[in-house]
Design a protein around this motif. Structure first.
Motif, PDB file in Angstrom:
ATOM      1  N   SER A  22     -11.132 -16.501  32.555  1.00  0.00           N
ATOM      2  CA  SER A  22      -9.808 -16.621  33.251  1.00  0.00           C
ATOM      3  C   SER A  22      -9.028 -15.364  33.093  1.00  0.00           C
ATOM      4  O   SER A  22      -7.695 -15.249  33.123  1.00  0.00           O
ATOM      5  CB  SER A  22      -8.877 -17.777  32.781  1.00  0.00           C
TER       6      SER A  22
ATOM      7  N   THR B 245       1.452 -22.236  34.615  1.00  0.00           N
ATOM      8  CA  THR B 245       0.338 -21.224  34.173  1.00  0.00           C
ATOM      9  C   THR B 245       1.166 -20.436  33.099  1.00  0.00           C
ATOM     10  O   THR B 245       2.090 -20.006  32.937  1.00  0.00           O
ATOM     11  CB  THR B 245      -0.158 -20.172  35.252  1.00  0.00           C
TER      12      THR B 245
ATOM     13  N   ARG C 249      -3.846 -19.133  32.367  1.00  0.00           N
ATOM     14  CA  ARG C 249      -4.266 -20.395  31.737  1.00  0.00           C
ATOM     15  C   ARG C 249      -3.479 -21.322  32.410  1.00  0.00           C
ATOM     16  O   ARG C 249      -2.099 -21.591  32.395  1.00  0.00           O
ATOM     17  CB  ARG C 249      -3.802 -20.354  30.110  1.00  0.00           C
TER      18      ARG C 249
ATOM     19  N   LYS D  50      -5.850 -32.750  31.538  1.00  0.00           N
ATOM     20  CA  LYS D  50      -6.797 -31.923  31.031  1.00  0.00           C
ATOM     21  C   LYS D  50      -8.096 -32.360  30.539  1.00  0.00           C
ATOM     22  O   LYS D  50      -9.148 -31.583  30.882  1.00  0.00           O
ATOM     23  CB  LYS D  50      -6.243 -30.835  29.718  1.00  0.00           C
TER      24      LYS D  50
ATOM     25  N   MET E  19     -10.485 -32.271  33.621  1.00  0.00           N
ATOM     26  CA  MET E  19     -10.479 -31.026  34.287  1.00  0.00           C
ATOM     27  C   MET E  19     -11.907 -30.526  33.773  1.00  0.00           C
ATOM     28  O   MET E  19     -11.772 -29.720  32.724  1.00  0.00           O
ATOM     29  CB  MET E  19      -9.434 -30.384  33.908  1.00  0.00           C
TER      30      MET E  19
ATOM     31  N   ASN F  24     -15.165 -27.480  34.375  1.00  0.00           N
ATOM     32  CA  ASN F  24     -15.281 -26.143  34.784  1.00  0.00           C
ATOM     33  C   ASN F  24     -14.861 -25.960  36.049  1.00  0.00           C
ATOM     34  O   ASN F  24     -13.808 -25.089  36.365  1.00  0.00           O
ATOM     35  CB  ASN F  24     -16.736 -25.479  34.474  1.00  0.00           C
TER      36      ASN F  24
ATOM     37  N   TYR G  95     -11.168 -26.622  36.859  1.00  0.00           N
ATOM     38  CA  TYR G  95     -10.201 -25.712  36.084  1.00  0.00           C
ATOM     39  C   TYR G  95     -10.177 -24.146  36.580  1.00  0.00           C
ATOM     40  O   TYR G  95      -9.344 -23.425  36.873  1.00  0.00           O
ATOM     41  CB  TYR G  95     -10.744 -25.238  34.600  1.00  0.00           C
TER      42      TYR G  95
ATOM     43  N   GLU H 158      -8.342 -23.834  39.801  1.00  0.00           N
ATOM     44  CA  GLU H 158      -7.080 -23.561  39.465  1.00  0.00           C
ATOM     45  C   GLU H 158      -6.535 -22.126  38.985  1.00  0.00           C
ATOM     46  O   GLU H 158      -5.569 -21.597  39.534  1.00  0.00           O
ATOM     47  CB  GLU H 158      -6.189 -24.573  38.215  1.00  0.00           C
TER      48      GLU H 158
END
Length: 436
Positions: A131, A294, A311, A337, A340, A342, A345, A348
């Motif tokens: 990320s 985030t 994140r 979460k 959620m 891979n 996530y 997002e």
């Protein structure tokens, strides 16, 4: 407590070590076989990982005394390697010896697995999509000027700043030790801070000089993170200083809010970003709103290499505005979460990447003659080998965003401003942000 090691701990250590020196690749047997004239000889030596005496190699006065002679704090070595680790305690530190012992004993266990033991877990090779977004340009210098204002007077300084007409030109600053620090060139006659600084004492501090000390790096990161607050305000996001995250507020009149973005498999789509939970029976709103949120932070991940981390999180309110009490947040956030994997996530992360960049291949934080340029063309990836997760098999397409004429022109303007500033010299946000 005496120095004597109990027979039980001695036996456990020797059995777990297999009678072989635990030093990597030594594999020397610690028993010298008997001869016609002499009995067998044990040549192994027991070494302490945390020294028995606080002043000894790897001594630690805080380590529990009752644990010093336990087999868990002992390692079996040949004489040569015992002498080596005690002669070089900085190289063979406590952590190094603990890992050495763990690896060796695990190898010994594997040699004695029964024939019907379960086969080793199969590993797979795949790309790990992080990320993280690479930062390709950073301000080369920080300017510092004397100021009569201190850190408790930030709001007064904000009121006196001459904010640029360009809403995307950002004005982060810090007040420390009677000085104002900024990315703007404070030598310029029309700089935004001209009414709150002295023109007689202006310092130009190279970024790499600041990064060489922990405090200097904190100040540089704080300026970067302050800039994010103002930048995201222009995107109609709000900053939550208590949790250091950015979130979508409700629409006007506390209505559900949606935004347009570019998903992975379409050119354009709408997404709910702030909405009330509804009662199934009546369809009426509950006293619970969910807001997409985030955490955004700058990190130096290697010498001279910086990244921006994204994140995805959630922000919860009771009415679209009032934050829920902390006790009511943890359970709801964990439940969301936990489901959620891979792909959702990373999807997002992609949403935030696209929204923050306004669909462009870069995010530019503009300080007039200097800029931060964050490359959003793709997420950083790493090749890994691991067992994987059985239920998480959907591949993620790391979509690449290419430049067009307008985004390329914007990038060139940012780079040219940065280069110009390097040659010459070699509206902060409304919320508070801790220096980190």
């Amino acid at each position: 407590m005496g120095r004597d090691i109990s027979k039980k701990d001695t036996k456990l250590l020797c059995l777990k070590s297999g009678g072989i020196c635990a030093f990597p690749n030594c594999r020397k047997s610690l028993i010298q076989e008997e001869t016609d004239k002499d009995n067998p000889v044990i040549t192994g030596e027991i070494a302490h990982i945390v020294a028995y005496e606080p002043g000894g190699p790897r001594g630690d006065a805080t380590f529990p005394k009752q644990e010093l002679n336990k087999h868990t704090n002992l390692i079996l070595l040949c004489g040569d390697h015992h002498k080596l680790i005690d002669s070089q305690p900085n190289t063979y530190s406590i952590r190094v010896l603990q890992a050495m012992k763990q690896d060796h004993e695990a190898t010994m266990r594997s040699l004695h697995q029964p024939e019907n033991a379960e086969p080793p877990v199969a590993v797979i090779k795949e790309s790990l999509h992080s990320s993280l977004l690479a930062v390709s340009y950073l301000p080369a210098v920080v300017f510092a000027a004397s100021s009569e204002y201190n850190d408790r007077q930030k709001h007064e300084v904000r009121e006196r700043i001459k904010y640029p007409s360009d809403r995307w030109e950002l004005t982060p600053f810090l007040l420390r030790e009677g000085h104002l620090f900024a990315f703007h060139d404070l030598q310029e006659e029309e700089n935004p801070f001209r009414s709150v600084i002295s023109n007689r004492d202006i310092q130009i501090i190279p970024a790499q000089e600041l990064w060489s000390s922990a405090e200097g790096k904190r100040r540089y990161q704080a300026l970067l993170n302050y800039a994010l607050i103002k930048y995201t305000t222009g995107l109609n996001l709000q900053y939550d200083p208590a949790h250091r995250r950015y979130f979508f507020p409700a629409a006007k009149n506390k209505d559900e809010r949606t935004v347009i973005y570019r998903p992975l498999n379409q050119n354009q789509s709408k997404r709910k970003v702030a909405w009330p939970q509804k009662q199934k029976a009546t369809g009426k709103n509950k006293n619970l709103w969910i807001h997409l949120a985030t955490s955004l932070r700058f990190h130096e991940v290697a010498p001279l290499r910086w990244c921006l981390s994204i994140r995805p999180e959630r922000h919860f309110t009771s009415d679209g505005c009032t934050p829920l009490p902390p006790k009511q947040i943890g359970r709801r956030s964990t439940r969301l979460k936990a489901r959620m994997y891979n792909h959702p996530y990373l999807s997002e992360v992609h949403f935030w990447r696209d929204y923050l960049s306004r669909g462009k291949p870069q995010i530019i934080l503009n300080f007039r003659n200097q800029s931060v340029v964050i490359d959003t063309t793709q997420l950083l990836t790493f090749e890994i080998e691991w067992p994987g997760i059985a239920e998480d098999t959907k591949p993620f397409n790391n979509q690449v965003c290419n430049h067009d004429l307008f985004s390329y022109s914007e990038l060139m303007q940012a780079i040219e401003g940065e280069d110009r500033d390097c040659q010459d010299t070699d509206e902060d946000g409304e919320e508070e942000l801790d220096d980190e």
